[in-house]
Design a protein around this motif. Sequence first.
Motif, PDB file in Angstrom:
ATOM      1  N   VAL A 136      41.064  40.454  32.966  1.00  0.00           N
ATOM      2  CA  VAL A 136      40.524  39.199  33.458  1.00  0.00           C
ATOM      3  C   VAL A 136      41.614  38.452  34.221  1.00  0.00           C
ATOM      4  CG1 VAL A 136      39.351  37.043  32.880  1.00  0.00           C
ATOM      5  CG2 VAL A 136      39.012  39.063  31.439  1.00  0.00           C
ATOM      6  N   ILE A 137      41.294  37.998  35.417  1.00  0.00           N
ATOM      7  CA  ILE A 137      42.150  37.059  36.136  1.00  0.00           C
ATOM      8  C   ILE A 137      41.711  35.672  35.690  1.00  0.00           C
ATOM      9  CG2 ILE A 137      42.904  36.237  38.395  1.00  0.00           C
ATOM     10  CD1 ILE A 137      42.071  38.957  39.544  1.00  0.00           C
ATOM     11  N   ALA A 138      42.603  34.943  35.023  1.00  0.00           N
ATOM     12  CA  ALA A 138      42.185  33.713  34.353  1.00  0.00           C
ATOM     13  C   ALA A 138      43.312  32.692  34.327  1.00  0.00           C
ATOM     14  CB  ALA A 138      41.704  34.022  32.936  1.00  0.00           C
ATOM     15  N   VAL A 151      44.741  32.232  28.147  1.00  0.00           N
ATOM     16  CA  VAL A 151      45.394  33.541  28.027  1.00  0.00           C
ATOM     17  C   VAL A 151      45.358  34.057  26.594  1.00  0.00           C
ATOM     18  CG1 VAL A 151      47.605  34.737  28.154  1.00  0.00           C
ATOM     19  CG2 VAL A 151      46.857  33.291  30.051  1.00  0.00           C
ATOM     20  N   GLU A 152      45.834  33.276  25.650  1.00  0.00           N
ATOM     21  CA  GLU A 152      45.919  33.751  24.259  1.00  0.00           C
ATOM     22  C   GLU A 152      44.552  34.067  23.699  1.00  0.00           C
ATOM     23  OE1 GLU A 152      48.246  31.397  21.666  1.00  0.00           O
ATOM     24  OE2 GLU A 152      50.028  31.400  22.959  1.00  0.00           O
ATOM     25  N   SER A 153      43.552  33.244  24.009  1.00  0.00           N
ATOM     26  CA  SER A 153      42.202  33.494  23.503  1.00  0.00           C
ATOM     27  C   SER A 153      41.638  34.804  24.023  1.00  0.00           C
ATOM     28  CB  SER A 153      41.286  32.332  23.890  1.00  0.00           C
ATOM     29  OG  SER A 153      39.974  32.559  23.445  1.00  0.00           O
ATOM     30  N   LEU A 154      41.854  35.082  25.315  1.00  0.00           N
ATOM     31  CA  LEU A 154      41.335  36.317  25.896  1.00  0.00           C
ATOM     32  C   LEU A 154      42.078  37.541  25.373  1.00  0.00           C
ATOM     33  CD1 LEU A 154      40.783  35.189  29.602  1.00  0.00           C
ATOM     34  CD2 LEU A 154      39.027  35.653  27.893  1.00  0.00           C
ATOM     35  N   VAL A 155      43.382  37.432  25.203  1.00  0.00           N
ATOM     36  CA  VAL A 155      44.162  38.554  24.671  1.00  0.00           C
ATOM     37  C   VAL A 155      43.757  38.841  23.234  1.00  0.00           C
ATOM     38  CG1 VAL A 155      46.480  39.325  24.051  1.00  0.00           C
ATOM     39  CG2 VAL A 155      46.078  38.261  26.280  1.00  0.00           C
ATOM     40  N   ILE A 204      47.556  36.072  35.017  1.00  0.00           N
ATOM     41  CA  ILE A 204      47.581  34.609  34.868  1.00  0.00           C
ATOM     42  C   ILE A 204      47.580  33.954  36.249  1.00  0.00           C
ATOM     43  CG2 ILE A 204      48.807  32.668  33.844  1.00  0.00           C
ATOM     44  CD1 ILE A 204      50.166  34.770  31.977  1.00  0.00           C
ATOM     45  N   SER A 205      46.562  33.117  36.480  1.00  0.00           N
ATOM     46  CA  SER A 205      46.353  32.523  37.800  1.00  0.00           C
ATOM     47  C   SER A 205      45.891  31.080  37.667  1.00  0.00           C
ATOM     48  CB  SER A 205      45.307  33.332  38.574  1.00  0.00           C
ATOM     49  OG  SER A 205      44.849  32.630  39.706  1.00  0.00           O
ATOM     50  N   SER A 206      46.401  30.214  38.525  1.00  0.00           N
ATOM     51  CA  SER A 206      45.892  28.839  38.567  1.00  0.00           C
ATOM     52  C   SER A 206      44.622  28.742  39.406  1.00  0.00           C
ATOM     53  CB  SER A 206      46.963  27.901  39.134  1.00  0.00           C
ATOM     54  OG  SER A 206      47.316  28.282  40.449  1.00  0.00           O
ATOM     55  N   TYR A 229      40.153  32.578  43.855  1.00  0.00           N
ATOM     56  CA  TYR A 229      40.941  32.817  45.071  1.00  0.00           C
ATOM     57  C   TYR A 229      41.780  34.085  44.930  1.00  0.00           C
ATOM     58  CZ  TYR A 229      44.548  32.113  48.645  1.00  0.00           C
ATOM     59  OH  TYR A 229      45.416  32.287  49.693  1.00  0.00           O
ATOM     60  N   ASP A 230      42.418  34.259  43.791  1.00  0.00           N
ATOM     61  CA  ASP A 230      43.259  35.442  43.605  1.00  0.00           C
ATOM     62  C   ASP A 230      42.426  36.716  43.478  1.00  0.00           C
ATOM     63  OD1 ASP A 230      45.811  34.326  43.838  1.00  0.00           O
ATOM     64  OD2 ASP A 230      45.732  33.548  41.805  1.00  0.00           O
ATOM     65  N   TYR A 231      41.234  36.625  42.926  1.00  0.00           N
ATOM     66  CA  TYR A 231      40.315  37.775  42.917  1.00  0.00           C
ATOM     67  C   TYR A 231      39.984  38.185  44.358  1.00  0.00           C
ATOM     68  CZ  TYR A 231      36.093  40.477  41.675  1.00  0.00           C
ATOM     69  OH  TYR A 231      35.142  41.457  41.531  1.00  0.00           O
ATOM     70  N   CYS A 232      39.727  37.202  45.215  1.00  0.00           N
ATOM     71  CA  CYS A 232      39.459  37.504  46.623  1.00  0.00           C
ATOM     72  C   CYS A 232      40.691  38.092  47.301  1.00  0.00           C
ATOM     73  CB  CYS A 232      39.015  36.237  47.354  1.00  0.00           C
ATOM     74  SG  CYS A 232      37.427  35.583  46.814  1.00  0.00           S
ATOM     75  N   ARG A 233      41.861  37.564  46.986  1.00  0.00           N
ATOM     76  CA  ARG A 233      43.103  38.113  47.553  1.00  0.00           C
ATOM     77  C   ARG A 233      43.286  39.574  47.174  1.00  0.00           C
ATOM     78  NH1 ARG A 233      48.447  36.832  46.661  1.00  0.00           N
ATOM     79  NH2 ARG A 233      48.072  35.896  44.615  1.00  0.00           N
ATOM     80  N   LEU A 234      42.977  39.877  45.921  1.00  0.00           N
ATOM     81  CA  LEU A 234      43.121  41.250  45.441  1.00  0.00           C
ATOM     82  C   LEU A 234      42.249  42.203  46.249  1.00  0.00           C
ATOM     83  CD1 LEU A 234      44.113  43.351  43.339  1.00  0.00           C
ATOM     84  CD2 LEU A 234      42.140  42.670  41.929  1.00  0.00           C
ATOM     85  N   PHE A 235      40.982  41.838  46.446  1.00  0.00           N
ATOM     86  CA  PHE A 235      40.077  42.760  47.137  1.00  0.00           C
ATOM     87  C   PHE A 235      40.292  42.775  48.645  1.00  0.00           C
ATOM     88  CE2 PHE A 235      38.213  43.005  43.037  1.00  0.00           C
ATOM     89  CZ  PHE A 235      37.755  44.318  42.996  1.00  0.00           C
ATOM     90  N   LYS A 236      40.859  41.730  49.183  1.00  0.00           N
ATOM     91  CA  LYS A 236      41.283  41.794  50.577  1.00  0.00           C
ATOM     92  C   LYS A 236      42.350  42.866  50.748  1.00  0.00           C
ATOM     93  CE  LYS A 236      42.903  38.965  54.428  1.00  0.00           C
ATOM     94  NZ  LYS A 236      43.333  37.623  54.885  1.00  0.00           N
ATOM     95  N   HIS A 237      43.189  43.033  49.722  1.00  0.00           N
ATOM     96  CA  HIS A 237      44.226  44.070  49.743  1.00  0.00           C
ATOM     97  C   HIS A 237      43.630  45.455  49.477  1.00  0.00           C
ATOM     98  CE1 HIS A 237      48.287  45.766  49.033  1.00  0.00           C
ATOM     99  NE2 HIS A 237      47.670  46.477  48.104  1.00  0.00           N
ATOM    100  N   LEU A 238      42.670  45.541  48.558  1.00  0.00           N
ATOM    101  CA  LEU A 238      42.177  46.844  48.108  1.00  0.00           C
ATOM    102  C   LEU A 238      41.133  47.458  49.028  1.00  0.00           C
ATOM    103  CD1 LEU A 238      41.761  46.232  44.263  1.00  0.00           C
ATOM    104  CD2 LEU A 238      43.619  47.437  45.430  1.00  0.00           C
ATOM    105  N   LEU A 239      40.270  46.626  49.621  1.00  0.00           N
ATOM    106  CA  LEU A 239      39.170  47.174  50.418  1.00  0.00           C
ATOM    107  C   LEU A 239      39.683  47.705  51.755  1.00  0.00           C
ATOM    108  CD1 LEU A 239      36.405  44.506  49.756  1.00  0.00           C
ATOM    109  CD2 LEU A 239      36.560  46.803  48.799  1.00  0.00           C
ATOM    110  N   PRO A 240      39.041  48.730  52.292  1.00  0.00           N
ATOM    111  CA  PRO A 240      39.504  49.289  53.576  1.00  0.00           C
ATOM    112  C   PRO A 240      39.359  48.266  54.683  1.00  0.00           C
ATOM    113  CG  PRO A 240      37.367  50.202  52.959  1.00  0.00           C
ATOM    114  CD  PRO A 240      37.860  49.434  51.769  1.00  0.00           C
TER     115      PRO A 240
END
Length: 306
Positions: free
Chosen positions: A65-67, A72-76, A84-86, A90-101
């Motif tokens: 989970v990006i959270a 954090v402690e509750s999810l772990v 860990i993301s503020s 946005y960071d989920y979108c950043r990740l897939f911008k990197h991963l997708l062709p």
Amino acid sequence: MVFKMTTKIDPIYTEHIAEILALDFYGNNHMACKVSKFPPSENNTLSFSSSIDVEFFIFPKNSIVIAKPEVVESLVDKGASVVISSEPKYDYCRLFKHLLPPPFYGVHSSAVIGNDVILKEGVSVGAGSVLEGKILVGEGTIIGNNVVIKNKVQIGRNVRIRHGSIIGEDAFSFGFSSKKDVKPDAIRFPSLGGVIIEDNVEIGNNCVISRGTFGDTILGKRVVINDLAHIGNEVFISEGAVVTANTDVSSRVKIGKGCWIGQSASIRQGHVIGDGATVGMGAVVITDVPDDATVLGVPAKVKDLG
């Protein structure tokens, strides 16, 4: 009835996700081979959560989970690993911008490109699109299928213009004659301005952005325009503003930095929407809107958020 909302992806580990995003992670180095909404319903699933209320969710094994730091402690404790993301979405979108062709780059054989058009490096123009006039398209810009760009248009770097949009057509402005001794007549007002679209703007499907009658229609950096929006002549939309679907922004309107214009809103010509303001869904704006205000209704009125 329960619907499974997962999609398969190539396997990826928590550590790799954190590395791509330059973020820290906490918990085990799980592997994800699926993505889903939060909370996930299957093992080995990647999701994100912007919520800080996760106590009552039940988790399958080996979730990533990006959270936010607060959860954090509750999810772990529930068996997930957390990047860990503020700003999780946005960071989920950043990740897939990197991963997708990357999308296809190049000019489709059916596109029409006029003699005065300048395309910088890495520009893509889709099937059936027409670019005619004094047009400059900046590096890395992607123009979809059946887009029409005409007259005087300057487009910055890394702009995305989706299918069917029309940019740079003449303004909807007329001189009318109503003399009793002649047949009623309407002559379109001359449009002598252009359109300026700055870097990293996104324009949705089937939008219309008119050029100015005297000055330019301007979209600032990182502006986002959703599908079926109409942007009238000499409108100025400031950096980071969002205009959602089916919105009508009439001529000479000024929209401030970071504004949110809700779906199907209408803004009467010549008014100013202050920095950070929100215009609610379906609102009809007939007066100026102060900075950081929220306006709702028909006609739109400032909502007291206290």
